[in-house]
Motif scaffolding. Structure first.
Motif, short mmCIF file in Angstrom:
data_model
loop_
_atom_site.label_atom_id
_atom_site.label_comp_id
_atom_site.label_asym_id
_atom_site.label_seq_id
_atom_site.Cartn_x
_atom_site.Cartn_y
_atom_site.Cartn_z
N LYS A 157 0.84 -1.20 0.00
CA LYS A 157 0.00 0.00 0.00
C LYS A 157 0.87 1.25 0.00
O LYS A 157 0.61 2.21 -0.75
CB LYS A 157 -0.92 -0.02 1.22
CG LYS A 157 -1.86 1.18 1.29
CD LYS A 157 -2.75 1.09 2.52
CE LYS A 157 -3.67 2.30 2.62
NZ LYS A 157 -4.55 2.23 3.83
N TYR A 158 1.91 1.23 0.84
CA TYR A 158 2.82 2.37 0.88
C TYR A 158 3.55 2.55 -0.45
O TYR A 158 3.71 3.67 -0.94
CB TYR A 158 3.84 2.17 2.00
CG TYR A 158 3.35 2.57 3.37
CD1 TYR A 158 2.57 3.69 3.57
CD2 TYR A 158 3.69 1.81 4.49
CE1 TYR A 158 2.13 4.06 4.82
CE2 TYR A 158 3.25 2.17 5.77
CZ TYR A 158 2.47 3.30 5.91
OH TYR A 158 2.02 3.67 7.17
N LEU A 159 4.02 1.45 -1.02
CA LEU A 159 4.79 1.51 -2.27
C LEU A 159 3.95 2.10 -3.40
O LEU A 159 4.44 2.94 -4.17
CB LEU A 159 5.29 0.12 -2.66
CG LEU A 159 6.40 -0.48 -1.79
CD1 LEU A 159 6.66 -1.93 -2.17
CD2 LEU A 159 7.68 0.34 -1.91
N PHE A 203 5.77 10.18 -6.37
CA PHE A 203 6.98 10.49 -7.14
C PHE A 203 6.66 10.72 -8.62
O PHE A 203 7.35 11.50 -9.28
CB PHE A 203 8.02 9.38 -6.96
CG PHE A 203 8.84 9.54 -5.71
CD1 PHE A 203 9.95 10.36 -5.70
CD2 PHE A 203 8.49 8.88 -4.54
CE1 PHE A 203 10.70 10.53 -4.54
CE2 PHE A 203 9.23 9.04 -3.38
CZ PHE A 203 10.34 9.87 -3.38
N GLN A 204 5.63 10.07 -9.13
CA GLN A 204 5.23 10.34 -10.51
C GLN A 204 4.69 11.76 -10.65
O GLN A 204 4.99 12.45 -11.63
CB GLN A 204 4.18 9.32 -10.96
CG GLN A 204 4.74 7.94 -11.25
CD GLN A 204 3.67 6.93 -11.62
OE1 GLN A 204 2.53 7.01 -11.13
NE2 GLN A 204 4.01 5.99 -12.46
N ASP A 247 9.03 -0.41 7.28
CA ASP A 247 8.25 -1.44 6.63
C ASP A 247 8.65 -1.65 5.18
O ASP A 247 8.22 -2.63 4.55
CB ASP A 247 6.75 -1.10 6.69
CG ASP A 247 6.22 -1.12 8.12
OD1 ASP A 247 6.72 -1.94 8.91
OD2 ASP A 247 5.32 -0.33 8.43
N VAL A 248 9.44 -0.73 4.63
CA VAL A 248 9.97 -0.90 3.27
C VAL A 248 11.13 -1.89 3.35
O VAL A 248 12.15 -1.61 3.98
CB VAL A 248 10.44 0.44 2.67
CG1 VAL A 248 11.08 0.22 1.30
CG2 VAL A 248 9.25 1.40 2.56
N ASN A 249 10.98 -3.02 2.71
CA ASN A 249 11.93 -4.12 2.87
C ASN A 249 13.24 -3.89 2.13
O ASN A 249 14.30 -4.30 2.59
CB ASN A 249 11.28 -5.42 2.39
CG ASN A 249 12.13 -6.63 2.72
OD1 ASN A 249 12.51 -6.84 3.87
ND2 ASN A 249 12.43 -7.43 1.72
N ASN A 250 13.18 -3.23 0.98
CA ASN A 250 14.37 -3.01 0.16
C ASN A 250 15.28 -1.96 0.81
O ASN A 250 14.89 -0.80 0.95
CB ASN A 250 13.95 -2.56 -1.25
CG ASN A 250 15.11 -2.48 -2.22
OD1 ASN A 250 16.09 -1.79 -1.97
ND2 ASN A 250 14.99 -3.18 -3.34
N LEU A 254 12.90 1.38 -8.53
CA LEU A 254 13.03 0.49 -7.37
C LEU A 254 11.65 0.13 -6.80
O LEU A 254 11.41 -1.02 -6.41
CB LEU A 254 13.87 1.17 -6.29
CG LEU A 254 15.38 1.23 -6.54
CD1 LEU A 254 16.04 2.17 -5.53
CD2 LEU A 254 15.99 -0.16 -6.44
N ILE A 255 10.76 1.10 -6.77
CA ILE A 255 9.40 0.84 -6.28
C ILE A 255 8.71 -0.17 -7.19
O ILE A 255 8.06 -1.12 -6.72
CB ILE A 255 8.60 2.14 -6.20
CG1 ILE A 255 9.15 3.04 -5.08
CG2 ILE A 255 7.12 1.85 -5.94
CD1 ILE A 255 8.51 4.42 -5.02
N ASP A 256 8.83 0.03 -8.50
CA ASP A 256 8.22 -0.90 -9.46
C ASP A 256 8.74 -2.32 -9.25
O ASP A 256 7.97 -3.29 -9.34
CB ASP A 256 8.51 -0.45 -10.90
CG ASP A 256 7.59 0.67 -11.35
OD1 ASP A 256 6.51 0.80 -10.77
OD2 ASP A 256 7.96 1.40 -12.28
#
Length: 255
Positions: free
Chosen positions: A56-58, A65-66, A136-139, A246-248
């Motif tokens: 959901k955050y991503l 960002f877009q 919570d962002v794993n990357n 990276l998000i994609d």
């Protein structure tokens, strides 16, 4: 549980202690296995909730960002038009080929009317940082880029402030008694847009082309605008593209 208790009691009363002990140990093992299974299920459910929250955050960050990318694209176009207009002024000075009063007024308005300020969409990112949800962002790479984003914007803001100072130095010359903003407003029809009466006696601003101070200020404006574009906005655009990529990747991996 009553069933197991009856078996224990029967074995104990019949003095079958060894069998009772083995049974008791087996029962303990079953209880431990049950607890482990429950913990595993609970951990799995928790992980699924965390992953759903991350996705959901991503998706929200990608939208932000877009939108920021679109804003930066428009801003870069404005900035480019500004320093291209300033270059036309310098060309006129260098070649000693002055424009007409109307052309010069239009050139001044086109070049120095629009202030430059990047205003990205950061509401979700700020919320994540303030609430501690960025974890919570794993990357790890993406998380580091997001953490550094706000500090990067501070550097951009400082550069824009310097660019604004150079712009003001040019405009300050037009605020003096020797030159006239009224002429520029009238000859570009801006007076109609802001509902002002049109002036009758126009003071020419063409003498600015003979002013070394004016030339120096315009040159500084060009240099600062160009540096803003190449050394700040373009790397910022590259960073936005990298973050979106990276998000994609994280969204596709989860899908």
């Amino acid at each position: 549980m009553k069933f197991f208790r009856k078996i224990r009691q029967k074995l104990f009363t019949e003095s079958k202690f060894s069998k009772y002990l083995i049974y008791a140990i087996g029962e303990i093992i079953l209880v431990v296995i049950g607890i482990l299974i429950a913990l595993t299920i609970n951990n799995y459910n928790q992980n699924q909730l965390i992953k759903a929250k991350e996705q959901k955050y991503l998706k929200g960050l990608k939208e932000e960002f877009q939108t920021s990318k679109l804003k930066l694209t428009e801003l870069m176009d404005v900035n480019k038009n500004n320093y291209e207009g300033a270059k036309q002024i310098i060309v006129s000075i260098t070649k000693n080929d002055p424009p007409t009063e109307i052309e010069f007024s239009q050139l001044i308005y086109k070049t120095f009317s629009f202030d430059i300020s990047f205003n990205p969409n950061n509401s979700l990112l700020s919320e994540m940082i303030n609430s501690g949800s960025l974890k919570d962002v794993n990357n790890n790479v993406l998380r580091r880029r997001l953490t550094n984003w706000l500090s990067t914007l501070e550097d951009i803001s400082k550069q824009e402030s310097e660019l604004g100072n150079q712009r003001e130095k040019v405009l300050d010359l037009l605020r003096s008694d020797e030159y006239s903003l009224r002429t520029i407003l009238d000859l570009t029809d801006i007076y109609k847009q802001v509902d002002l009466p049109k002036g009758e006696n126009h003071i020419s601003n063409l003498d600015l082309l003979n002013s070394k101070e004016f030339e120096n200020n315009v040159l500084m404006f060009i240099l600062t605008s160009y540096a803003t574009q190449k050394a700040h906005y373009q790397p910022l655009m590259d960073e936005i593209d990298s973050i979106i990529s990276l998000i994609d990747t994280e969204i596709k991996n989860e899908g």
